[in-house]
Motif scaffolding. Structure first.
Motif, mmCIF file in Angstrom:
data_model
loop_
_atom_site.group_PDB
_atom_site.id
_atom_site.type_symbol
_atom_site.label_atom_id
_atom_site.label_comp_id
_atom_site.label_asym_id
_atom_site.label_seq_id
_atom_site.Cartn_x
_atom_site.Cartn_y
_atom_site.Cartn_z
ATOM 1 N N PHE C 107 0.828 -1.206 0.000
ATOM 2 C CA PHE C 107 0.000 0.000 0.000
ATOM 3 C C PHE C 107 0.866 1.262 0.000
ATOM 4 O O PHE C 107 0.489 2.274 -0.567
ATOM 5 N N VAL C 108 2.015 1.187 0.670
ATOM 6 C CA VAL C 108 2.836 2.397 0.776
ATOM 7 C C VAL C 108 3.932 2.450 -0.288
ATOM 8 O O VAL C 108 4.640 3.440 -0.376
ATOM 9 N N ILE C 186 -6.726 23.147 1.493
ATOM 10 C CA ILE C 186 -6.369 24.546 1.709
ATOM 11 C C ILE C 186 -7.032 25.117 2.964
ATOM 12 O O ILE C 186 -6.813 26.264 3.301
ATOM 13 N N LEU C 189 -8.801 19.646 7.779
ATOM 14 C CA LEU C 189 -8.557 18.260 7.402
ATOM 15 C C LEU C 189 -9.737 17.748 6.581
ATOM 16 O O LEU C 189 -10.885 18.042 6.888
ATOM 17 N N ASP C 191 -10.703 14.026 3.995
ATOM 18 C CA ASP C 191 -10.194 12.688 3.712
ATOM 19 C C ASP C 191 -10.862 12.193 2.445
ATOM 20 O O ASP C 191 -12.082 12.109 2.368
ATOM 21 N N TYR C 193 -12.134 9.675 0.105
ATOM 22 C CA TYR C 193 -12.534 8.286 0.331
ATOM 23 C C TYR C 193 -13.563 7.859 -0.703
ATOM 24 O O TYR C 193 -14.629 8.455 -0.800
ATOM 25 N N LYS C 200 -8.049 5.171 1.472
ATOM 26 C CA LYS C 200 -8.347 6.547 1.861
ATOM 27 C C LYS C 200 -7.148 7.140 2.569
ATOM 28 O O LYS C 200 -6.249 6.410 3.027
ATOM 29 N N MET C 201 -7.095 8.431 2.628
ATOM 30 C CA MET C 201 -6.025 9.093 3.370
ATOM 31 C C MET C 201 -6.476 10.510 3.704
ATOM 32 O O MET C 201 -7.176 11.136 2.916
ATOM 33 N N ASP C 202 -6.058 10.983 4.889
ATOM 34 C CA ASP C 202 -6.395 12.350 5.278
ATOM 35 C C ASP C 202 -5.648 13.347 4.408
ATOM 36 O O ASP C 202 -4.549 13.069 3.927
ATOM 37 N N ILE C 204 -4.072 17.131 4.671
ATOM 38 C CA ILE C 204 -3.674 18.040 5.742
ATOM 39 C C ILE C 204 -3.257 19.369 5.140
ATOM 40 O O ILE C 204 -2.372 19.393 4.286
ATOM 41 N N PRO C 205 -3.875 20.457 5.561
ATOM 42 C CA PRO C 205 -3.430 21.746 5.047
ATOM 43 C C PRO C 205 -1.962 21.938 5.402
ATOM 44 O O PRO C 205 -1.543 21.663 6.523
ATOM 45 N N THR C 209 -0.199 14.579 1.259
ATOM 46 C CA THR C 209 -0.197 13.157 1.595
ATOM 47 C C THR C 209 -0.545 12.380 0.315
ATOM 48 O O THR C 209 -0.874 12.980 -0.703
ATOM 49 N N TYR C 210 -0.494 11.063 0.383
ATOM 50 C CA TYR C 210 -0.745 10.316 -0.851
ATOM 51 C C TYR C 210 -1.259 8.919 -0.548
ATOM 52 O O TYR C 210 -1.112 8.410 0.566
#
Lengths: 589, 234, 271
Positions: C107-108, C186, C189, C191, C193, C200-202, C204-205, C209-210
C-alpha cells in the motif's frame, strides 16, 4: 506450602493518629466533606447527572440518523454539537470520573484497609474542581454560538474555525478550559489514589494480596497521571492558537476565500499529543473495569480468580504497552507510512495479555458455583461485549485493514462496544454489587433483571449491526446520509431499528435510576456482607462504614482476596482478615 | 515524541525497580497468615507527603517533557526562526540557583533544629524566587520591545508558553513556601516544620532542574546535543 | 439459566447475521482486493474466537450454575494451560498481523509507472489537478490561493502552466492504470474516500499526503469526505468516473489548463 506464623499472637499494628478531619457540621459532613466515601458519592452523582445529559444527546443523534428530515430542530450545527458533547462527556466526565473518582475513592481506602485517602483535603479539592469543570462544560450550552461541534477529538484546524459550530464563538474555549480544569482536578485526586495504595495499606496487605479492583484502579490512575498532561499540553496550545493567534497547530489556511493570519503549524502535532493521551485513556477506562469484573466474577462464582498472578502482570503489562500504540488512531492521518509497521505490531501485541485476561475470566467460571445474581449477569454480559469489541479492535489495529474501515461507522461500533458498553456494563454490575455497602440495602431484584436484559440485549443490537453499516463504507459523523450512495434503503431501515433500540436502552437506564433512589428507603436490608465476599470492605463493623472506615482498629490481613471454596474450610469464603490456616491441599494437582 | 518516550522509559524503569521488590512472583494463595518477612507496616518508610510530592513531580516532569516533544516537532517545520535569548536569563538562572541553595541550607538547619537559620533560608529562598519571576518578566518585556511578539513565530510562542508555564509552577511553589515560612514564625512543631522545609526544597530543586533543561532547550543547546548523539549513534 | 440460552443465541444470531444480512461491503473497483482478503482472514479468526469464548461461557453457566450443595473447585492457576492459551493466541495474532503488514508494504510502495493526480479539498468541495503534457505537477502553496487561482498553483513555476485544473467538478481516471493520488487541503482536514476503491487518506493543510491504487472497473463512484471538516462534512460529495482509455482522452481534451484559466481573456467565458 508456606506455613503460618502464630498469627493470632501478633498484636495489631499500632495505628498512628491519622489526621482525619472529623466533620463538625452538616456542611463539612455532606458538602465540603473530606471523607473519601462522601467524595466518591459526590463524584458518582455528578458524573451520573452529566452522563444523563450525554444519554439524551445520544437520543437526539439517533433521532436524526434513524429518521432523517423528521426533526427540524436538529440542525447540522446542533447535530455536531450533540456528538461532540456526547463523546467528550462519556469518555472524560462520566467514565474517567466515575471509575477513578467514584469507585476509586470509595473502594481504595476500604479495600486496602485504610482509614481514608492520604491527603483528604486535596481529595476534596479534586471533587470541587471537577464540579467546576463540569459546570464550565455545561455553561457552553448557554454560551453564544453554543458548545463546540468539533467532534470529541477536537482536531484543529476545524475546531477553531468558523465552519465548525462554536469554533469562533465561546464553545471551543469553554471546552478547552473545562478540560484543563478537569485535568488539574483529576491530578489532585489521582495523587491520592496512587499514594494511598502505596502507603496506607494495612498490615499484611502485600501487593499480591490486593483485590484486582485495586490493581486495576491503581494502574489506571498511574497511567492517567502520565497521560493527561498530553491532553493538557494540547489544550493549552490550542487555546493559544484560538485566543492569542499563535500557530502551533495552524498552517496557512484559506477560509471562505480569505487568507487567515496563521501559518506553518502542524495539525498532526495536535493529533500526536491528543492520542498520546487518547489511547492510554481507553485503558484508563478499561483497566478499572477489568479489575472490578474480576472481583465480581470471583465472588459470584464462589471461586478464586483463575491465574491471579497472570492477571496482575497483564494489567501492568497492558498499562505499559498502551503508551506505545497511540498512532494506531492515525494510520490514515497522513503521518509517515512507515510508522504503520511499528504501531500495528505493538497494537496487536497488546491483544495477547488482553486475551489472557478474557481466558482467565471464563476459566474462573469453569467448575465454579455460579450464582446468577444481577452483578454476575452484568459481568457475563461484559465478557460478551468486551470480547466482541476487542476482536473488532484487531481489524482496526491491523494497519491495512484500518484503511477502508477508519472513520466509518465500523469504528463507532467498535469503540462503543469496547469502551462504551463493556465498561458501563461493569459499572452497572458494580453498582448492584456495592450498593448494599454504600446504603445498607439491596437494589430491587425485579427492576435489576429488567434493567439488565434490556441494557445488554439492546446495546448488543445497537452496536453489532452498526459494524456492518461501517463495512459498507458509510462514514461516521454524517448527520445526513440521504446523499450517500453506499447507504442502501435497507440500511436506512437498519438505522431506524438501531435508533429505536437506543431509546429502549436509554429508558432502561431511567428505570435503573429510579431503582437507585427507591431502594435507599425500600430496598431489602442487606447486612454487612450480603454476597459473602472476602475483601475488606465487606468486613467493616458498620454498614454503611462510618468515617474512618474500620472502627477502633484497622483490620490485619492474613490471606489473599480470593479464598473462596477452600477445601476443608467451613464456609465457602474466608475473609481476608480472618486469621488461621485452612485447606489441606492448596497446591493444584 | 521521543523526549516524552525517553522520560516515560525512566519512569517505567523506576516502577519496574520498585515492583521487583514487591514479590510479584509470589503465589499469594500459599501464604496464609502473616509471614515473617512481610510483617511490619506496608509501604515505604519515607514520609507519605514526600512520596506524594514525588509522584506529583513525575507528573510535572511529564508535562514539561511533552512541551519539549512538541517543541522539537514544531521546530522541524520550515517557518521556525530561533530567537535570541535575553541576557537577563543568565542572571535569572543564577538567582534561581541561589534560591535552591538557600532552601537546601534551610533544610539542613531544620534538621539541626536551628530555627533562625531556617527562617533566614526560607526568606532568602522566597525573595530570590520572586526576583527570578521578576527577571522572567523583564526578559518578556525585552523580547516584546525588540519585536519578538508571541504570534510572530512559533519559536517565540514556545518561549512565552514554556517560560510562562514554569513561572506558574514557581508561583504555586511560593504559596507553599509562604505557608512554611509563616509556620516557621508561628512556632510550628519542629518535625512538621522540617518536613515542610524538605518538601519545599525538593520542589525547588526539581523546578531548578526543569528550568535548566528549558534554558538549554530554548538556547538551542538541547537540539545540538541531540544532533551530536544522533551522529554518534549512526 | 436464561442467560446460558441467550449467550448461545447471541453467537448463533451474530453468525447468521454475518452471513445472511444484506449489509456487506460494496463491490470492489480497485486492485486492493488484498485488503478485502485480509479482512476475510480476520473475520474468520476473530469469529471463531468469539464463538468459542461465548459458547464456552454458556456451557459453564449451564453446567456449573448454583445448586444446593454445590461447591466450586479450588484452582488458583494452571501454568500449562495458560502457556498454551498464550501461545495459541500469539499464533492467531501473527496470522492476522503478517498478511496485514505485507499488504501495507504494498500500500505504501507506489509503483513507478503511476500517474500523479492531485486532489485538493476545501470546505466543502473537491477539486483536482492533473499534470499536463510535461507529466509534472507544478508546485503549489496555500498562500497563492485567490479567486483566480483556487488551487494555489505557483504561477512562476513553468511545470504548472500546462497542469489541467478541474475545479469543483468530476474527476475522470483511465481504467487499469495505477494512479498516485496526491492529497492537499487549503483549509481544514479532509479525507478522500471512495468506498469502492477501499483506500483513503487524510488531507492536511500545509502538507501533501498520498495513496495509490489501480481502478479496475469502469463506472461512476461517489467520493466521500471521511474526516470531520465542519458542518458541511456529510454533503462534501464528489464524483470519480473511471473511463475506458478513449473516453478518458476525450474528457481530458475538454479540460482547461492552468495557463488558460489564468489568462485574462478567458475570464468570463468559462461555462
Amino acid at each position: 506450602m508456606v506455613d503460618v506464623t502464630p498469627a493470632d499472637g501478633v498484636p495489631p499494628a499500632e495505628v498512628a493518629e491519622m489526621e482525619l478531619y472529623h466533620p463538625h457540621s452538616w456542611w463539612t459532613k455532606y458538602v465540603f466533606s473530606q471523607d473519601a466515601k462522601v467524595i466518591a458519592i459526590q463524584y458518582s452523582a455528578t458524573a451520573t447527572a452529566i452522563g444523563m445529559v450525554a444519554l439524551v444527546l445520544s437520543w437526539m443523534m439517533r433521532l436524526q440518523l434513524g429518521f432523517p428530515g423528521t426533526f427540524d430542530f436538529i440542525t447540522p450545527e446542533a447535530y455536531y454539537q450533540f456528538i461532540t458533547m456526547h463523546g467528550m462527556i462519556m469518555v472524560i466526565y462520566l467514565l474517567t470520573a466515575l471509575f477513578l473518582g467514584g469507585f476509586g475513592n470509595y473502594l481504595i481506602p476500604l479495600m486496602v484497609g485504610a482509614r481514608d485517602m492520604v491527603f483528604p483535603y486535596v481529595n476534596m479539592l479534586s471533587y470541587w474542581i471537577y464540579l467546576l469543570a463540569v459546570l464550565v462544560l455545561v455553561s457552553s450550552f448557554f454560551a453564544p454560538g453554543g458548545p463546540t461541534g468539533a467532534g470529541w477529538t477536537l482536531y484543529p484546524p476545524q475546531a477553531i474555525m468558523t465552519g465548525t459550530p462554536g469554533g469562533q464563538d465561546w464553545g471551543i474555549i469553554l471546552m478547552l478550559v473545562s478540560l484543563i480544569l478537569f485535568i488539574i482536578g483529576f491530578t489532585m485526586g489521582g495523587l491520592n489514589y496512587v499514594v494511598t495504595v502505596l502507603q496506607a495499606r494495612t498490615r499484611g496487605m502485600t501487593l499480591m494480596r490486593l483485590p484486582l479492583t485495586v490493581w486495576g484502579i491503581f494502574t489506571a490512575t498511574v497511567m492517567a497521571l502520565l497521560a493527561f498532561p498530553a491532553l493538557f499540553v494540547a489544550c493549552v496550545m490550542m487555546l493559544f492558537d484560538r485566543a492569542l493567534g499563535t500557530s502551533f497547530f495552524m498552517p496557512a489556511i484559506v477560509e471562505m476565500g480569505e487568507q487567515l493570519q496563521h501559518g506553518g503549524g502542524s495539525p498532526i502535532l495536535f493529533q500526536h499529543l491528543f492520542w498520546f493521551f487518547g489511547h492510554p485513556e481507553v485503558y484508563i477506562v478499561a483497566l478499572p473495569a477489568f479489575g472490578i469484573v474480576s472481583d465480581l466474577i470471583s465472588t459470584h462464582a464462589r471461586k478464586n480468580i483463575f491465574g491471579y498472578r497472570m492477571m496482575v502482570w497483564a494489567i501492568v503489562g497492558i498499562g505499559a504497552l498502551s503508551f506505545v500504540v497511540w498512532a494506531h488512531h492515525m494510520y490514515v492521518s497522513g503521518m509517515h507510512p512507515y510508522f504503520g509497521f511499528f504501531f500495528a505490531t505493538t497494537t496487536l501485541i497488546i491483544a495477547v495479555p488482553t486475551a489472557i485476561k478474557v481466558y482467565n475470566w471464563v476459566l474462573t467460571l469453569w467448575r465454579g458455583d455460579i450464582h446468577l445474581t444481577v452483578p454476575m449477569l452484568f459481568a457475563l454480559a461484559f465478557i460478551v461485549t468486551f470480547v466482541n469489541g476487542g476482536l473488532t479492535g484487531l481489524f482496526l489495529g491491523n494497519v491495512v485493514v484500518d484503511v477502508p474501515l477508519s472513520d466509518t461507522m465500523f469504528v463507532v461500533a467498535h469503540f462503543h462496544m469496547v469502551m462504551g458498553v463493556a465498561p458501563i456494563l461493569v459499572i452497572l454490575g458494580a453498582i448492584y454489587h456495592w450498593y448494599p455497602k454504600v446504603t445498607g440495602r439491596m437494589l430491587n431484584e425485579a427492576m435489576g433483571q429488567f434493567h439488565f436484559w434490556v441494557t445488554f440485549l439492546g446495546a448488543y443490537l445497537i452496536f453489532f449491526p452498526m459494524h456492518y453499516i461501517g463495512l459498507m463504507g458509510v462514514p461516521r459523523r454524517y448527520n445526513e446520509l440521504t446523499a450517500t450512495t453506499v447507504m442502501t434503503e435497507s440500511a436506512h431501515d437498519l438505522n431506524a431499528f438501531i435508533s429505536i433500540m437506543a431509546f429502549l436502552v436509554g429508558f432502561a437506564q431511567i428505570v435503573f435510576l429510579f431503582n437507585l433512589i427507591w431502594s435507599i428507603r425500600h430496598g431489602r436490608e442487606a447486612g454487612g456482607n450480603p454476597w459473602r465476599a472476602t475483601t475488606l470492605e465487606w468486613q467493616t463493623s458498620e454498614t454503611p462504614p462510618a468515617h474512618g472506615n474500620f472502627g477502633k482498629e484497622l483490620p490485619i490481613v492474613y490471606r489473599w482476596a480470593y479464598d473462596y471454596s477452600v477445601p476443608g474450610a467451613k464456609e465457602d469464603f474466608i475473609p481476608q482478615n480472618m486469621p488461621g490456616s485452612f485447606g489441606s491441599s492448596r497446591e493444584p494437582a | 515524541m521521543s523526549v516524552i518516550l525517553v522520560f516515560l522509559l525512566v519512569i517505567v524503569g523506576f516502577v519496574g525497580w520498585w515492583l521487583s521488590h514487591q514479590r510479584l512472583m509470589a503465589k499469594p494463595w500459599l501464604e496464609q497468615g502473616l509471614i515473617g518477612d512481610i510483617i511490619g507496616p506496608e509501604g515505604s518508610a519515607l514520609p507519605t507527603a514526600k512520596i506524594g510530592l514525588g509522584v506529583f513531580l513525575a507528573v510535572v516532569g511529564c508535562l514539561f517533557a511533552l512541551f519539549t516533544s512538541a517543541y522539537f516537532m514544531r521546530m522541524a517545520l520550515s517557518d521556525w526562526q530561533a530567537l535570541p535569548l535575553p541576557r537577563v536569563l543568565w542572571f535569572n538562572t543564577g538567582v534561581l540557583v541561589l534560591s535552591s541553595i538557600a532552601l537546601q541550607c534551610a533544610s539542613v538547619a531544620a534538621r539541626r533544629g536551628e530555627i533562625d537559620a531556617v527562617r533566614l533560608g526560607l526568606v532568602t529562598a522566597g525573595l530570590t524566587a520572586l526576583a527570578f519571576l521578576v527577571g522572567q518578566l523583564v526578559a518578556w518585556r525585552e523580547l516584546t520591545a525588540d519585536g519578538y511578539l508571541l504570534t510572530a513565530n512559533p519559536a517565540n510562542s514556545f518561549f512565552y508558553l514554556i517560560t510562562g508555564m514554569h513561572g506558574l509552577h514557581i508561583l504555586g511553589g511560593l504559596v507553599g513556601l509562604g505557608r512554611t515560612t509563616a509556620g516557621a514564625w508561628n512556632g510550628a512543631r519542629p518535625e512538621r516544620l522540617r518536613l515542610s522545609v524538605e518538601l519545599c526544597a525538593m520542589y525547588w530543586h526539581f523546578l531548578l532542574f526543569v528550568w535548566l533543561a528549558i534554558f538549554a532547550l530554548l538556547a538551542g543547546w538541547a537540539a545540538t546535543f541531540i544532533e551530536i548523539c544522533r551522529q554518534l549513534l549512526t | 439459566m436464561a442467560i446460558a440460552l441467550v449467550l448461545v443465541l447471541v453467537v448463533v444470531g451474530s453468525v447468521l447475521f454475518h452471513f445472511l444480512s444484506p449489509w456487506w461491503w460494496t463491490p470492489i473497483a480497485s486492485n486492493w482486493d488484498y485488503i478485502d482478503n485480509t479482512i476475510i482472514i480476520t473475520f474468520w479468526i476473530t469469529g471463531v474466537v468469539f464463538a468459542a469464548v461465548v459458547l464456552f461461557m454458556a456451557y459453564c453457566v449451564f453446567r456449573f450454575r448454583h445448586r444446593e450443595g454445590n461447591q466450586a473447585a479450588y484452582e488458583p492457576e494452571n501454568k500449562r494451560l495458560e502457556w498454551w492459551l498464550t501461545i495459541v493466541t500469539a499464533i492467531g495474532v501473527t496470522a492476522m498481523l503478517v498478511p496485514g503488514l505485507f499488504v501495507w508494504n504494498q500500500f505504501v510502495s507506489v509503483p513507478s509507472d503511476a500517474t500523479e493526480v492531485e486532489v485538493v479539498g476545501q470546505q466543502w468541495q473537491w477539486s483536482f489537478r492533473l499534470p499536463g503534457k510535461d507529466g509534472k505537477l507544478g508546485t503549489s502553496d496555500t498562500r497563492n490561493v485567490s479567486p483566480e487561482n483556487p488551487l494555489g498553483v505557483d504561477p512562476s513555476d513553468a511545470n504548472g502552466q500546462d497542469d489541467v485544473v478541474v475545479e469543483a467538478a468530476d474527476l475522470h481516471l483511465p481504467v487499469g492504470k495505477p494512479v498516485k493520488m496526491l492529497l492537499r487541503s487549503i483549509d481544514v482536514l479532509h479525507d478522500f474516500y471512495v468506498p469502492e476503491f477501499r483506500a483513503k487518506m487524510d488531507m492536511i493543510p500545509g502538507s501533501v499526503t498520498y495513496f495509490w491504487f489501480t481502478p479496475t472497473k469502469t463506472g461512476t463512484f461517489q467520493v466521500l469526505c471521511a474526516e470531520l471538516c465542519g458542518q458541511g462534512h456529510p454533503l462534501m460529495n464528489g464524483v470519480v468516473m473511471v473511463d475506458t482509455p478513449e473516453d478518458y482522452l476525450a474528457w481530458l481534451g475538454e479540460q482547461q489548463t492552468f495557463a488558460q484559466l489564468s489568462a485574462p481573456q478567458q475570464v468570463g467565458s468559462a461555462e
